[in-house]
Design an enzyme around this catalytic site. Sequence first.
Site, PDB file in Angstrom:
ATOM      1  CG  HIS A   1      -1.878  -1.046   1.379  1.00 41.68           C
ATOM      2  ND1 HIS A   1      -1.806  -2.020   2.349  1.00 41.68           N
ATOM      3  CD2 HIS A   1      -3.004  -1.323   0.669  1.00 41.68           C
ATOM      4  CE1 HIS A   1      -2.836  -2.838   2.237  1.00 41.68           C
ATOM      5  NE2 HIS A   1      -3.580  -2.451   1.225  1.00 41.68           N
TER       6      HIS A   1
ATOM      7  CD  GLN B   1      -9.211  -3.669  -6.965  1.00 42.95           C
ATOM      8  OE1 GLN B   1     -10.017  -4.206  -6.223  1.00 42.95           O
ATOM      9  NE2 GLN B   1      -8.126  -3.087  -6.516  1.00 42.95           N
TER      10      GLN B   1
ATOM     11  CD  GLN C   1       1.822  -6.815 -12.077  1.00 44.40           C
ATOM     12  OE1 GLN C   1       2.769  -6.032 -12.138  1.00 44.40           O
ATOM     13  NE2 GLN C   1       1.951  -8.114 -12.297  1.00 44.40           N
ATOM     14  CE  LYS C   2      -1.864 -10.135  -3.357  1.00 49.54           C
ATOM     15  NZ  LYS C   2      -3.077  -9.708  -2.705  1.00 49.54           N
TER      16      LYS C   2
END
Length: 281
Positions: A38, A154, A149-150
């Site tokens: 984050h 999404q 990118q995780k």
Amino acid sequence: MTERIESIAELRKKLARVKAGGQTIGFVPTMGALHKGHLSLVRLAKKEADFVVVSIFVNPIQFGPKEDYQRYPRNLDKDIALLQELKTDLVFAPSENEMYQTGFTTHINMEGPALGMCGKTRPGHFSGVATVVAKLFNIVQPKIAVFGQKDLQQIAVLKRMVIDLNFDTEIIMAPIIRESDGLAMSSRNEYLTPPERKKALALNRALFIAESAWLEGERDVTKLLNAAAGVLAETPDVHVEYLVAVNPETMQELTGKHEHIAIAIAARVGSTRLIDNLIMG
Ligand code: AMP
């Protein structure tokens, strides 16, 4: 000093003043329980915009009825301290009532990139994500918004939403931040027991095995997936939900030979659901 705001009206007033002063706004939406992944998004947002807003909101409508909404880690004071260290300008941490007033009924429904992968195994998930991000974009009206990118699918979903619904926000993708042993950082890693934490490494090892085959010139998607599947199969208690090769932009599943692919995995380790991916080419 990082300002903390809980009310939408107050946030709008504050950001109107920021924009009137000529500053551009960068936005990082999160569900809190912040880790270095984050924080890397916040650093990137600070490079791309003058004033950075981070939202912390565990969004109930993106969780299925049997998922971990209740037990999702929440640690607002620690999160704010971490954001303070980065000199984040503002944290928006609304209550559930502030975001979803009584009578809330409007949802965004998407097809295309939202249909496969997590869209299949978590029905309603991307509708919940798109709806909350649309609300947040309307509230914050950022010039840029940074996502990791995780959560590759999404990003594909949100990029499509921005085009389809004419949001005036550019979506920027930040790379996956990993622990030193390769495990992708995730708020959900907190759920793992020490033995599960070791088994969870099968996800990134599977991706890295596929990547080394790719680097040696293998372009056949089935062979790359088989290499990854072998690693996952040899680790007990890792239950694969999906292992796919997709076009990294559209999330369309691929077969045959390709020069630009993403391999994405979702798997359960004990009761914890983990995802990871790698883009090649
Ligand atoms: P979450 O709080 O899990 O909703 O994630 C908020 C944002 O952080 C999303 O854009 C995620 O893709 C991103 N993120 C989560 N984990 C990582 C990671 N390990 N590396 C980079 N970004 C991440």
